[in-house]
Design a protein around this motif. Structure first.
Motif, PDB file in Angstrom:
ATOM      1  N   GLN A 128      46.673  29.918  51.713  1.00 55.88           N
ATOM      2  CA  GLN A 128      45.260  29.692  51.454  1.00 55.88           C
ATOM      3  C   GLN A 128      44.807  30.616  50.320  1.00 55.88           C
ATOM      4  OE1 GLN A 128      42.505  29.117  54.653  1.00 55.88           O
ATOM      5  NE2 GLN A 128      44.109  28.759  56.150  1.00 55.88           N
ATOM      6  N   PRO A 129      45.200  30.306  49.075  1.00 52.31           N
ATOM      7  CA  PRO A 129      44.873  31.187  47.954  1.00 52.31           C
ATOM      8  C   PRO A 129      43.385  31.362  47.723  1.00 52.31           C
ATOM      9  CG  PRO A 129      45.733  29.077  47.173  1.00 52.31           C
ATOM     10  CD  PRO A 129      45.975  29.127  48.656  1.00 52.31           C
ATOM     11  N   GLU A 130      42.569  30.325  48.035  1.00 52.42           N
ATOM     12  CA  GLU A 130      41.131  30.459  47.813  1.00 52.42           C
ATOM     13  C   GLU A 130      40.525  31.507  48.728  1.00 52.42           C
ATOM     14  OE1 GLU A 130      39.318  26.669  48.161  1.00 52.42           O
ATOM     15  OE2 GLU A 130      40.197  25.877  46.314  1.00 52.42           O
ATOM     16  N   VAL A 131      41.002  31.567  49.969  1.00 51.27           N
ATOM     17  CA  VAL A 131      40.511  32.578  50.907  1.00 51.27           C
ATOM     18  C   VAL A 131      40.888  33.965  50.412  1.00 51.27           C
ATOM     19  CG1 VAL A 131      40.767  33.497  53.242  1.00 51.27           C
ATOM     20  CG2 VAL A 131      40.520  31.042  52.894  1.00 51.27           C
ATOM     21  N   CYS A 132      42.136  34.125  49.971  1.00 51.65           N
ATOM     22  CA  CYS A 132      42.604  35.423  49.499  1.00 51.65           C
ATOM     23  C   CYS A 132      41.852  35.859  48.238  1.00 51.65           C
ATOM     24  CB  CYS A 132      44.105  35.376  49.224  1.00 51.65           C
ATOM     25  SG  CYS A 132      45.108  35.097  50.695  1.00 51.65           S
ATOM     26  N   LEU A 133      41.666  34.918  47.308  1.00 45.45           N
ATOM     27  CA  LEU A 133      40.943  35.245  46.084  1.00 45.45           C
ATOM     28  C   LEU A 133      39.485  35.568  46.387  1.00 45.45           C
ATOM     29  CD1 LEU A 133      40.981  35.553  43.043  1.00 45.45           C
ATOM     30  CD2 LEU A 133      40.601  33.089  42.834  1.00 45.45           C
ATOM     31  N   GLY A 134      38.907  34.861  47.353  1.00 51.35           N
ATOM     32  CA  GLY A 134      37.530  35.147  47.737  1.00 51.35           C
ATOM     33  C   GLY A 134      37.378  36.555  48.273  1.00 51.35           C
ATOM     34  N   LEU A 135      38.319  36.995  49.124  1.00 48.11           N
ATOM     35  CA  LEU A 135      38.279  38.360  49.650  1.00 48.11           C
ATOM     36  C   LEU A 135      38.403  39.356  48.516  1.00 48.11           C
ATOM     37  CD1 LEU A 135      38.319  40.420  51.983  1.00 48.11           C
ATOM     38  CD2 LEU A 135      40.797  40.119  52.068  1.00 48.11           C
ATOM     39  N   TYR A 136      39.318  39.098  47.587  1.00 43.25           N
ATOM     40  CA  TYR A 136      39.513  40.021  46.472  1.00 43.25           C
ATOM     41  C   TYR A 136      38.259  40.120  45.603  1.00 43.25           C
ATOM     42  CZ  TYR A 136      41.083  41.904  42.043  1.00 43.25           C
ATOM     43  OH  TYR A 136      41.185  42.664  40.901  1.00 43.25           O
ATOM     44  N   GLN A 137      37.659  38.976  45.285  1.00 46.56           N
ATOM     45  CA  GLN A 137      36.495  38.989  44.401  1.00 46.56           C
ATOM     46  C   GLN A 137      35.274  39.608  45.070  1.00 46.56           C
ATOM     47  OE1 GLN A 137      36.256  34.827  43.229  1.00 46.56           O
ATOM     48  NE2 GLN A 137      37.304  35.256  41.303  1.00 46.56           N
ATOM     49  N   GLU A 138      35.093  39.345  46.367  1.00 45.11           N
ATOM     50  CA  GLU A 138      33.937  39.886  47.080  1.00 45.11           C
ATOM     51  C   GLU A 138      34.116  41.367  47.422  1.00 45.11           C
ATOM     52  OE1 GLU A 138      31.028  38.699  47.768  1.00 45.11           O
ATOM     53  OE2 GLU A 138      31.321  36.638  47.098  1.00 45.11           O
ATOM     54  N   GLY A 139      35.380  41.813  47.520  1.00 45.09           N
ATOM     55  CA  GLY A 139      35.647  43.186  47.924  1.00 45.09           C
ATOM     56  C   GLY A 139      36.073  44.067  46.775  1.00 45.09           C
ATOM     57  N   PRO A 140      37.398  44.266  46.585  1.00 49.01           N
ATOM     58  CA  PRO A 140      37.887  45.224  45.586  1.00 49.01           C
ATOM     59  C   PRO A 140      37.363  44.999  44.179  1.00 49.01           C
ATOM     60  CG  PRO A 140      39.669  44.530  47.028  1.00 49.01           C
ATOM     61  CD  PRO A 140      38.501  43.669  47.371  1.00 49.01           C
ATOM     62  N   GLU A 141      37.356  43.752  43.716  1.00 47.92           N
ATOM     63  CA  GLU A 141      36.916  43.496  42.343  1.00 47.92           C
ATOM     64  C   GLU A 141      35.444  43.851  42.160  1.00 47.92           C
ATOM     65  OE1 GLU A 141      38.023  40.126  39.264  1.00 47.92           O
ATOM     66  OE2 GLU A 141      36.538  39.394  40.710  1.00 47.92           O
ATOM     67  N   ARG A 142      34.636  43.522  43.135  1.00 41.78           N
ATOM     68  CA  ARG A 142      33.200  43.794  43.011  1.00 41.78           C
ATOM     69  C   ARG A 142      32.918  45.297  43.027  1.00 41.78           C
ATOM     70  NH1 ARG A 142      28.535  41.751  47.213  1.00 41.78           N
ATOM     71  NH2 ARG A 142      26.740  42.407  45.978  1.00 41.78           N
ATOM     72  N   VAL A 143      33.570  46.030  43.935  1.00 37.13           N
ATOM     73  CA  VAL A 143      33.393  47.479  43.991  1.00 37.13           C
ATOM     74  C   VAL A 143      33.858  48.106  42.678  1.00 37.13           C
ATOM     75  CG1 VAL A 143      34.080  49.587  45.174  1.00 37.13           C
ATOM     76  CG2 VAL A 143      33.593  47.538  46.496  1.00 37.13           C
ATOM     77  N   ASN A 144      34.977  47.625  42.153  1.00 37.38           N
ATOM     78  CA  ASN A 144      35.515  48.164  40.906  1.00 37.38           C
ATOM     79  C   ASN A 144      34.528  47.968  39.759  1.00 37.38           C
ATOM     80  OD1 ASN A 144      38.177  49.408  40.261  1.00 37.38           O
ATOM     81  ND2 ASN A 144      38.154  47.892  38.625  1.00 37.38           N
ATOM     82  N   ARG A 145      33.912  46.799  39.690  1.00 34.37           N
ATOM     83  CA  ARG A 145      32.945  46.534  38.613  1.00 34.37           C
ATOM     84  C   ARG A 145      31.752  47.467  38.704  1.00 34.37           C
ATOM     85  NH1 ARG A 145      33.488  40.975  39.948  1.00 34.37           N
ATOM     86  NH2 ARG A 145      31.378  41.058  40.807  1.00 34.37           N
ATOM     87  N   GLU A 146      31.276  47.712  39.920  1.00 34.56           N
ATOM     88  CA  GLU A 146      30.102  48.572  40.080  1.00 34.56           C
ATOM     89  C   GLU A 146      30.414  50.016  39.686  1.00 34.56           C
ATOM     90  OE1 GLU A 146      27.095  47.695  40.645  1.00 34.56           O
ATOM     91  OE2 GLU A 146      27.448  45.595  41.097  1.00 34.56           O
ATOM     92  N   LEU A 147      31.578  50.510  40.081  1.00 31.87           N
ATOM     93  CA  LEU A 147      31.953  51.860  39.680  1.00 31.87           C
ATOM     94  C   LEU A 147      32.127  51.940  38.167  1.00 31.87           C
ATOM     95  CD1 LEU A 147      32.769  54.761  40.120  1.00 31.87           C
ATOM     96  CD2 LEU A 147      35.045  53.976  40.835  1.00 31.87           C
ATOM     97  N   ALA A 148      32.727  50.899  37.575  1.00 31.39           N
ATOM     98  CA  ALA A 148      32.892  50.871  36.121  1.00 31.39           C
ATOM     99  C   ALA A 148      31.542  50.932  35.417  1.00 31.39           C
ATOM    100  CB  ALA A 148      33.657  49.618  35.707  1.00 31.39           C
ATOM    101  N   ALA A 149      30.532  50.299  35.988  1.00 29.26           N
ATOM    102  CA  ALA A 149      29.195  50.335  35.384  1.00 29.26           C
ATOM    103  C   ALA A 149      28.674  51.768  35.343  1.00 29.26           C
ATOM    104  CB  ALA A 149      28.240  49.444  36.177  1.00 29.26           C
ATOM    105  N   TYR A 150      28.901  52.528  36.410  1.00 27.87           N
ATOM    106  CA  TYR A 150      28.485  53.936  36.403  1.00 27.87           C
ATOM    107  C   TYR A 150      29.268  54.722  35.362  1.00 27.87           C
ATOM    108  CZ  TYR A 150      28.100  58.821  37.402  1.00 27.87           C
ATOM    109  OH  TYR A 150      27.914  60.173  37.240  1.00 27.87           O
TER     110      TYR A 150
END
Length: 213
Positions: A128-150
């Motif tokens: 279920q790649p869509e489920v896995c990608l959804g978790l990645y985008q909502e979790g690690p990727e999103r947190v990473n983007r916010e820290l990068a903004a700081y």
């Protein structure tokens, strides 16, 4: 090449009209996903625990995968509360900001909610790649983007020298995903408060040594 976004499972009906009922469903779903994983979790059991009908779950979340995505978004919001809104962090005080971000991320990444979500998707990785990608985008990727903004703000303020903010953010957060995190995934004894405090202090020191102005 742009990475494809994750389509919402169909049918997707959005947020429940009754917030209290929606909260009960999400909390019941989190418990069952943590205990049984995505594939083995039962929508019937989730509905029973939430005190609603199975059709109510489907009418609000579309599918079991849609419900899982909603749980991930809900739990990710707790992580984001610690790192979101880069403008609220002082770009002139990077050590204090990184310590605060790191402490929040460490506490929540070691929490059973985050660990349970990861265990749930590991069992369906590939299938279920869509489920896995959804978790990645909502979790690690999103947190990473916010820290990068700081980090961009701190770079502009001259308190950090960060040529690649996304990479630097990834490196900082990765320092909290080592043996202690693996122990949590395996349901072994987690590091104690003393170990976590030492890890946080060293992570900030190493980051500042690499990127301090």
């Amino acid at each position: 090449m742009a990475r494809p976004s994750v389509p919402d499972p169909k049918p997707q009906r959005g947020r429940p009209r009754d917030p209290a009922r929606g909260r009960r469903i999400l909390e019941a779903a989190q418990k069952h996903f943590n205990a049984h994983g995505l594939e083995r979790a039962s929508v019937d059991a989730i509905a029973a625990d939430a005190g609603v009908s199975k059709m109510t779950v489907y009418s609000n979340f579309g599918s079991k995968e849609g419900l899982f995505h909603a749980v991930v978004r809900d739990r990710t919001a707790m992580v984001m509360a610690g790192v979101a809104d880069a403008g609220a962090l002082d770009p002139h005080q990077p050590e204090q900001a990184l310590a605060a971000i790191g402490a929040r991320f460490l506490a929540l990444s070691r929490g059973e909610d985050a660990l349970g979500a990861l265990r749930s998707v590991y069992g369906v990785a590939g299938a279920q790649p869509e489920v896995c990608l959804g978790l990645y985008q909502e979790g690690p990727e999103r947190v990473n983007r916010e820290l990068a903004a700081y980090l961009r703000l701190a770079h502009a303020a001259g308190t950090l020298k960060v040529g690649n903010p996304l990479q630097a953010a990834d490196l900082f957060l990765s320092m909290f995903m080592g043996s202690g995190h693996i122990r949590g995934l395996l349901k072994l004894e987690l590091p104690d408060a003393r170990e976590n405090k030492a890890l946080l202090r060293e992570a900030v020191r190493v980051f500042m040594a690499a990127y301090g102005a």
